[in-house]
Design a protein around this motif. Structure first.
Motif, PDB file in Angstrom:
ATOM      1  N   LYS A  61       0.853  -1.136   0.011  1.00 38.71           N
ATOM      2  CA  LYS A  61       0.099   0.157   0.126  1.00 38.71           C
ATOM      3  C   LYS A  61       0.880   1.228   0.075  1.00 38.71           C
ATOM      4  CE  LYS A  61      -3.515  -2.276   2.803  1.00 38.71           C
ATOM      5  NZ  LYS A  61      -4.302  -2.260   4.066  1.00 38.71           N
ATOM      6  N   ARG A  62       0.326   2.386  -0.632  1.00 37.59           N
ATOM      7  CA  ARG A  62       1.056   3.643  -0.383  1.00 37.59           C
ATOM      8  C   ARG A  62       0.260   4.667   0.492  1.00 37.59           C
ATOM      9  NH1 ARG A  62       2.595   4.607  -6.837  1.00 37.59           N
ATOM     10  NH2 ARG A  62       3.991   2.756  -6.861  1.00 37.59           N
ATOM     11  N   ILE A  63       0.684   4.912   1.502  1.00 35.42           N
ATOM     12  CA  ILE A  63      -0.184   6.017   2.323  1.00 35.42           C
ATOM     13  C   ILE A  63       0.329   7.227   2.260  1.00 35.42           C
ATOM     14  CG2 ILE A  63      -0.643   6.268   5.142  1.00 35.42           C
ATOM     15  CD1 ILE A  63       0.444   3.520   5.433  1.00 35.42           C
ATOM     16  N   HIS A  64      -0.754   7.884   1.737  1.00 32.76           N
ATOM     17  CA  HIS A  64      -0.422   9.423   1.288  1.00 32.76           C
ATOM     18  C   HIS A  64      -0.968  10.334   2.368  1.00 32.76           C
ATOM     19  CE1 HIS A  64      -0.088   8.465  -3.065  1.00 32.76           C
ATOM     20  NE2 HIS A  64      -0.834   7.446  -2.637  1.00 32.76           N
ATOM     21  N   LEU A  65       0.057  10.930   3.052  1.00 31.72           N
ATOM     22  CA  LEU A  65      -0.437  11.561   4.423  1.00 31.72           C
ATOM     23  C   LEU A  65       0.341  12.883   4.562  1.00 31.72           C
ATOM     24  CD1 LEU A  65       2.490  10.682   5.591  1.00 31.72           C
ATOM     25  CD2 LEU A  65       1.172   8.955   6.823  1.00 31.72           C
ATOM     26  N   SER A  66       1.097  13.567   3.774  1.00 37.35           N
ATOM     27  CA  SER A  66       2.019  14.425   4.131  1.00 37.35           C
ATOM     28  C   SER A  66       1.305  15.783   4.917  1.00 37.35           C
ATOM     29  CB  SER A  66       2.492  15.204   2.943  1.00 37.35           C
ATOM     30  OG  SER A  66       1.367  15.602   1.728  1.00 37.35           O
ATOM     31  N   ASN A  67      -0.106  15.880   4.501  1.00 40.62           N
ATOM     32  CA  ASN A  67      -0.939  16.942   4.996  1.00 40.62           C
ATOM     33  C   ASN A  67      -1.436  16.886   6.517  1.00 40.62           C
ATOM     34  OD1 ASN A  67      -0.642  18.703   2.919  1.00 40.62           O
ATOM     35  ND2 ASN A  67      -2.465  17.982   2.118  1.00 40.62           N
ATOM     36  N   ARG A  68      -0.863  15.421   7.006  1.00 40.43           N
ATOM     37  CA  ARG A  68      -1.569  15.267   8.151  1.00 40.43           C
ATOM     38  C   ARG A  68      -0.386  15.048   8.960  1.00 40.43           C
ATOM     39  NH1 ARG A  68      -6.185  10.618   7.180  1.00 40.43           N
ATOM     40  NH2 ARG A  68      -7.240  11.792   5.370  1.00 40.43           N
ATOM     41  N   LEU A  69       0.728  15.319   8.607  1.00 39.52           N
ATOM     42  CA  LEU A  69       1.941  15.335   9.751  1.00 39.52           C
ATOM     43  C   LEU A  69       2.270  16.728  10.427  1.00 39.52           C
ATOM     44  CD1 LEU A  69       4.517  13.465   7.364  1.00 39.52           C
ATOM     45  CD2 LEU A  69       3.343  12.597   9.148  1.00 39.52           C
ATOM     46  N   PRO A  70       2.975  16.667  11.539  1.00 39.19           N
ATOM     47  CA  PRO A  70       3.289  17.772  12.164  1.00 39.19           C
ATOM     48  C   PRO A  70       4.017  19.010  11.443  1.00 39.19           C
ATOM     49  CG  PRO A  70       3.697  15.943  13.546  1.00 39.19           C
ATOM     50  CD  PRO A  70       3.393  15.495  12.298  1.00 39.19           C
ATOM     51  N   THR A  71       3.936  20.010  11.358  1.00 33.12           N
ATOM     52  CA  THR A  71       4.647  20.928  10.660  1.00 33.12           C
ATOM     53  C   THR A  71       5.995  20.752  10.606  1.00 33.12           C
ATOM     54  OG1 THR A  71       3.040  22.655  11.394  1.00 33.12           O
ATOM     55  CG2 THR A  71       4.996  23.477  10.274  1.00 33.12           C
ATOM     56  N   TRP A  72       6.627  20.499  11.672  1.00 34.38           N
ATOM     57  CA  TRP A  72       8.143  20.131  11.942  1.00 34.38           C
ATOM     58  C   TRP A  72       8.572  19.297  11.000  1.00 34.38           C
ATOM     59  CZ3 TRP A  72      10.337  15.773  13.785  1.00 34.38           C
ATOM     60  CH2 TRP A  72       9.451  15.156  14.543  1.00 34.38           C
ATOM     61  N   ILE A  73       7.705  17.985  10.682  1.00 38.05           N
ATOM     62  CA  ILE A  73       7.870  16.863   9.732  1.00 38.05           C
ATOM     63  C   ILE A  73       7.989  17.565   8.317  1.00 38.05           C
ATOM     64  CG2 ILE A  73       7.513  14.588   9.161  1.00 38.05           C
ATOM     65  CD1 ILE A  73       7.055  13.990  11.790  1.00 38.05           C
ATOM     66  N   GLY A 197      20.503  14.255  15.258  1.00 42.22           N
ATOM     67  CA  GLY A 197      19.978  15.296  15.767  1.00 42.22           C
ATOM     68  C   GLY A 197      18.336  15.188  15.831  1.00 42.22           C
ATOM     69  N   LEU A 198      17.802  14.381  15.029  1.00 43.02           N
ATOM     70  CA  LEU A 198      16.358  14.221  14.781  1.00 43.02           C
ATOM     71  C   LEU A 198      15.976  12.878  15.296  1.00 43.02           C
ATOM     72  CD1 LEU A 198      15.465  16.035  11.609  1.00 43.02           C
ATOM     73  CD2 LEU A 198      15.148  16.948  13.800  1.00 43.02           C
ATOM     74  N   GLN A 199      16.896  11.811  15.445  1.00 38.85           N
ATOM     75  CA  GLN A 199      16.612  10.387  15.881  1.00 38.85           C
ATOM     76  C   GLN A 199      15.519  10.317  16.824  1.00 38.85           C
ATOM     77  OE1 GLN A 199      20.033   7.884  16.296  1.00 38.85           O
ATOM     78  NE2 GLN A 199      18.723   5.868  16.443  1.00 38.85           N
ATOM     79  N   THR A 200      15.962  10.806  17.994  1.00 42.38           N
ATOM     80  CA  THR A 200      15.105  10.707  19.235  1.00 42.38           C
ATOM     81  C   THR A 200      13.703  11.026  18.951  1.00 42.38           C
ATOM     82  OG1 THR A 200      17.265  10.727  20.819  1.00 42.38           O
ATOM     83  CG2 THR A 200      14.920  11.007  21.782  1.00 42.38           C
ATOM     84  N   LYS A 201      13.505  12.246  18.745  1.00 42.64           N
ATOM     85  CA  LYS A 201      12.363  13.016  18.397  1.00 42.64           C
ATOM     86  C   LYS A 201      11.519  12.282  17.391  1.00 42.64           C
ATOM     87  CE  LYS A 201      10.579  17.691  17.692  1.00 42.64           C
ATOM     88  NZ  LYS A 201      10.865  19.076  17.319  1.00 42.64           N
ATOM     89  N   VAL A 202      11.938  12.021  16.101  1.00 36.59           N
ATOM     90  CA  VAL A 202      11.149  11.229  15.415  1.00 36.59           C
ATOM     91  C   VAL A 202      10.614   9.769  15.632  1.00 36.59           C
ATOM     92  CG1 VAL A 202      11.252  10.382  12.820  1.00 36.59           C
ATOM     93  CG2 VAL A 202      12.160  12.468  13.287  1.00 36.59           C
ATOM     94  N   GLU A 203      11.781   9.142  16.322  1.00 39.24           N
ATOM     95  CA  GLU A 203      11.231   7.702  16.845  1.00 39.24           C
ATOM     96  C   GLU A 203      10.164   7.779  18.021  1.00 39.24           C
ATOM     97  OE1 GLU A 203      14.786   5.545  17.800  1.00 39.24           O
ATOM     98  OE2 GLU A 203      15.535   5.490  15.451  1.00 39.24           O
ATOM     99  N   ALA A 204      10.336   8.500  18.775  1.00 36.12           N
ATOM    100  CA  ALA A 204       9.397   8.905  19.675  1.00 36.12           C
ATOM    101  C   ALA A 204       8.006   9.357  19.280  1.00 36.12           C
ATOM    102  CB  ALA A 204       9.788   9.820  20.989  1.00 36.12           C
ATOM    103  N   PHE A 205       8.081   9.910  18.243  1.00 33.73           N
ATOM    104  CA  PHE A 205       6.531  10.632  17.733  1.00 33.73           C
ATOM    105  C   PHE A 205       6.013   9.460  17.015  1.00 33.73           C
ATOM    106  CE2 PHE A 205       4.901  11.857  13.570  1.00 33.73           C
ATOM    107  CZ  PHE A 205       3.708  12.373  14.121  1.00 33.73           C
ATOM    108  N   THR A 206       6.884   8.689  16.232  1.00 37.86           N
ATOM    109  CA  THR A 206       6.256   7.569  15.563  1.00 37.86           C
ATOM    110  C   THR A 206       5.779   6.542  16.606  1.00 37.86           C
ATOM    111  OG1 THR A 206       8.151   7.688  13.719  1.00 37.86           O
ATOM    112  CG2 THR A 206       6.936   5.531  14.036  1.00 37.86           C
ATOM    113  N   HIS A 207       6.585   6.213  17.491  1.00 36.88           N
ATOM    114  CA  HIS A 207       5.786   5.278  18.503  1.00 36.88           C
ATOM    115  C   HIS A 207       4.297   5.824  19.202  1.00 36.88           C
ATOM    116  CE1 HIS A 207       8.155   1.764  19.175  1.00 36.88           C
ATOM    117  NE2 HIS A 207       9.421   2.368  18.858  1.00 36.88           N
ATOM    118  N   ARG A 208       4.448   7.130  19.437  1.00 39.16           N
ATOM    119  CA  ARG A 208       3.244   7.590  19.893  1.00 39.16           C
ATOM    120  C   ARG A 208       2.110   7.416  18.670  1.00 39.16           C
ATOM    121  NH1 ARG A 208       6.701  11.842  21.505  1.00 39.16           N
ATOM    122  NH2 ARG A 208       5.821  13.217  19.933  1.00 39.16           N
TER     123      ARG A 208
END
Length: 255
Positions: A61-73, A197-208
């Protein structure tokens, strides 16, 4: 890499959940998709593995979701953005992978095992000693864990819902100790984002995000039980084909 094991109990049997999960995924994907956003089904076909045997289906599947992500991503990625999901279903064991061609250092790898118990089996997925050392376990209660207000619907609240066909529902505080049948979805989720510099933030956000999706999806699977409980495997495959075509039209409209 950040590894968590999620355990989600359901007042269903593993045999019942097989139908309920497929129904929920197809219906939820359709509801959440719209023009240019959502889940596009690319491939859905049989698969086979030397270790796990014949699988029900390989799905891409392709999950099209760019508009649903946080601004910083969104600031880090192209405007045309999707995540590729590949899944191998050897029920009651499944493998799911998420990758992104625009972000090659990002991936999510999920192994799942479904078992008729109350979420008390240790290392049901056969994790390595190395993974066991870093694993974090999180139990998700579909009835009483907090969920985002934007996702809450009274009709999908297991503490209020009562199934007309099965009599299950209006789950009480100690429902996991008293209700029958009972099964558990064990998910080992590995998130990897190798960008300094972004690893911890992105991985934590993904798990949430994974936790929120698991909570919502399992609540829906249970509260939609009267819609799917009488379905056979053949019925659910026909339903998938039909609704996937409709969903793809919504996602790809004007693209």
């Amino acid at each position: 890499m950040y590894l968590k094991e999620y355990r989600v109990c359901m007042p269903l049997s593993v045999k019942e959940y097989r139908i309920g999960q497929l129904y929920m995924i197809a219906k939820h994907s359709h509801e959440q998709s719209e023009n240019g956003e959502g889940v596009e089904v690319v491939t859905n076909e049989p698969c086979e593995d030397e270790k796990h045997g014949k699988g029900q289906f390989f799905t891409e599947k392709r999950i099209h979701l760019s508009n649903r992500l946080p601004t910083w991503i969104r600031s880090l990625i192209p405007r045309i953005f999707y995540i590729t999901e590949k899944a191998w279903n050897y029920y009651p064991y499944t493998i799911t992978e998420y990758t992104c061609s625009f972000i090659p250092h990002f991936s999510i790898y999920i192994e799942t095992k479904y078992k008729d118990d109350k979420g008390c089996t240790e290392n049901v997925l056969g994790l390595s000693d190395e993974d066991m050392e870093v694993r974090e376990i999180e139990h998700i209660d579909i009835a009483y864990d907090d969920m985002a207000d934007k996702h809450y619907k009274e009709a999908e609240d297991p503490t209020l819902f009562l199934s007309k066909k099965t009599g299950r529902g209006k789950l009480k505080k100690e429902w996991k100790d008293s209700d029958e049948p009972m099964m558990c979805s064990y998910k080992a989720v590995k998130v990897k984002f190798e960008v300094w510099g972004l690893q911890t933030k992105v991985e934590a956000f993904t798990h949430r995000s994974v936790r929120d999706i698991l909570l919502l999806g399992h609540r829906q699977a249970f509260c939609w039980i009267d819609e799917w409980i009488d379905m056979t495997v053949e019925d659910i495959r026909e339903y998938e084909k039909s609704i996937n075509k409709e969903t793809n039209k919504k996602v790809l409209q004007n693209s």
